[in-house]
Design a protein around this motif. Structure first.
Motif, mmCIF file in Angstrom:
data_model
loop_
_atom_site.group_PDB
_atom_site.id
_atom_site.type_symbol
_atom_site.label_atom_id
_atom_site.label_comp_id
_atom_site.label_asym_id
_atom_site.label_seq_id
_atom_site.Cartn_x
_atom_site.Cartn_y
_atom_site.Cartn_z
ATOM 1 N N VAL A 110 0.840 -1.209 0.000
ATOM 2 C CA VAL A 110 0.000 0.000 0.000
ATOM 3 C C VAL A 110 0.871 1.254 0.000
ATOM 4 N N ILE A 111 1.881 1.272 0.875
ATOM 5 C CA ILE A 111 2.758 2.440 0.975
ATOM 6 C C ILE A 111 3.582 2.607 -0.294
ATOM 7 N N LEU A 112 3.990 1.494 -0.908
ATOM 8 C CA LEU A 112 4.738 1.576 -2.169
ATOM 9 C C LEU A 112 3.897 2.246 -3.250
ATOM 10 N N ILE A 113 2.620 1.886 -3.341
ATOM 11 C CA ILE A 113 1.727 2.503 -4.332
ATOM 12 C C ILE A 113 1.570 3.995 -4.057
ATOM 13 N N LEU A 114 1.414 4.360 -2.778
ATOM 14 C CA LEU A 114 1.309 5.775 -2.417
ATOM 15 C C LEU A 114 2.601 6.517 -2.742
ATOM 16 N N LEU A 166 -7.255 4.032 11.485
ATOM 17 C CA LEU A 166 -6.433 5.063 10.853
ATOM 18 C C LEU A 166 -5.770 4.530 9.588
ATOM 19 N N ILE A 167 -5.331 3.277 9.622
ATOM 20 C CA ILE A 167 -4.701 2.683 8.451
ATOM 21 C C ILE A 167 -5.698 2.612 7.292
ATOM 22 N N ILE A 168 -6.931 2.192 7.575
ATOM 23 C CA ILE A 168 -7.960 2.122 6.539
ATOM 24 C C ILE A 168 -8.280 3.517 6.013
ATOM 25 N N ALA A 169 -8.391 4.499 6.929
ATOM 26 C CA ALA A 169 -8.664 5.872 6.509
ATOM 27 C C ALA A 169 -7.549 6.396 5.607
ATOM 28 N N GLY A 170 -6.303 6.085 5.964
ATOM 29 C CA GLY A 170 -5.176 6.504 5.141
ATOM 30 C C GLY A 170 -5.206 5.870 3.768
ATOM 31 N N ALA A 171 -5.520 4.568 3.708
ATOM 32 C CA ALA A 171 -5.595 3.879 2.413
ATOM 33 C C ALA A 171 -6.708 4.462 1.554
ATOM 34 N N ALA A 172 -7.850 4.792 2.164
ATOM 35 C CA ALA A 172 -8.973 5.376 1.413
ATOM 36 C C ALA A 172 -8.607 6.761 0.881
ATOM 37 N N GLN A 217 0.455 16.511 -4.183
ATOM 38 C CA GLN A 217 0.970 15.514 -3.236
ATOM 39 C C GLN A 217 0.272 15.570 -1.884
ATOM 40 N N ILE A 218 -0.541 16.600 -1.637
ATOM 41 C CA ILE A 218 -1.103 16.783 -0.296
ATOM 42 C C ILE A 218 -1.991 15.608 0.143
ATOM 43 N N PRO A 219 -2.972 15.148 -0.683
ATOM 44 C CA PRO A 219 -3.772 13.990 -0.241
ATOM 45 C C PRO A 219 -2.923 12.749 -0.006
ATOM 46 N N LEU A 220 -1.893 12.553 -0.839
ATOM 47 C CA LEU A 220 -1.033 11.378 -0.685
ATOM 48 C C LEU A 220 -0.155 11.506 0.554
ATOM 49 N N GLY A 221 0.342 12.728 0.825
ATOM 50 C CA GLY A 221 1.134 12.941 2.034
ATOM 51 C C GLY A 221 0.320 12.682 3.288
ATOM 52 N N LEU A 222 -0.921 13.182 3.294
ATOM 53 C CA LEU A 222 -1.814 12.927 4.430
ATOM 54 C C LEU A 222 -2.095 11.436 4.577
ATOM 55 N N ALA A 223 -2.303 10.758 3.450
ATOM 56 C CA ALA A 223 -2.581 9.323 3.481
ATOM 57 C C ALA A 223 -1.402 8.550 4.067
ATOM 58 N N VAL A 224 -0.195 8.887 3.625
ATOM 59 C CA VAL A 224 1.009 8.222 4.139
ATOM 60 C C VAL A 224 1.129 8.438 5.645
#
Length: 199
Positions: free
Chosen positions: A130-134, A168-174, A147-154
């Motif tokens: 998941v983190i690799l894709i982000l 939190l992990i699920i929220a980040g992935a979404a 990059q802001i949504p992706l930075g927040l997700a990471v």
């Protein structure tokens, strides 16, 4: 550092390490079993605000390197010796920690151990993917704001790992999925514009 420390506590402990400068290898050793999780948070934080190139690119590349190791099942992150011996001045480290603490403390108010199987050692390779894709999304994100949504997700995924909070992990992935869709839309618009100009 003991594992009960929360993310903000880990950052404060880093800032409290002795010496005028702190080597990267000292930071990794101090983090112990939380090294992956906090590295993910630290690499996501710079991208939560509008940042000029090449900051998202550099963060994305290092994050991809860390995520690949998670995916391959390494227990602790490996970094090149040339990077490990580099050091960070205490004033710079303290400033970075001071900036990171307010949003992290705010998020910690809502975080607690939930769906802890998502933070278990068996789930780490999946989260590495998941983190690799982000991270790959960060590398090709639109300049300054893409990059802001992706930075927040990471950050959310990393914080979820530190706090053992699967929600939190699920929220980040979404949020990451939304960020990837926005990046894909930006890339499509660019290619479409080039195609129309040329053809």
């Amino acid at each position: 550092m003991s594992s009960p420390l929360r993310t903000s506590g880990l950052l404060k402990a880093l800032a409290g390490l002795p010496g005028e400068r702190v080597a990267v290898e000292t930071i990794i050793a101090a983090l112990q079993d939380r090294a992956y999780a906090l590295l993910v948070v630290l690499l996501g934080l710079p991208n939560c605000l509008p940042m000029p190139p090449p900051i998202p690119l550099v963060c994305g590349l290092v994050l991809a390197f860390v995520a690949l190791q998670m995916l391959l099942g390494r227990k602790t992150p490996w970094l090149p010796r040339a990077l490990l011996v580099r050091s960070i001045g205490k004033p710079e480290l303290n400033r970075a920690v001071e900036r990171a603490l307010p949003p992290l403390v705010w998020l910690e108010r809502f975080s607690r151990p939930r769906l802890t199987m998502l933070g278990s050692p068996y789930a780490v390779p999946v989260l590495g993917l998941v983190i690799l894709i982000l991270a790959l999304g960060l590398i090709v994100a639109a300049p300054f704001i893409g990059q802001i949504p992706l930075g927040l997700a990471v950050c959310l995924v990393g914080l979820g790992l530190v706090e053992r909070d699967g929600v939190l992990i699920i929220a980040g992935a979404a949020l990451g999925a939304i960020g990837l869709l926005l990046s894909a839309g930006f890339a499509y618009a660019i290619f479409s514009g080039i195609h129309e100009l040329l053809f």
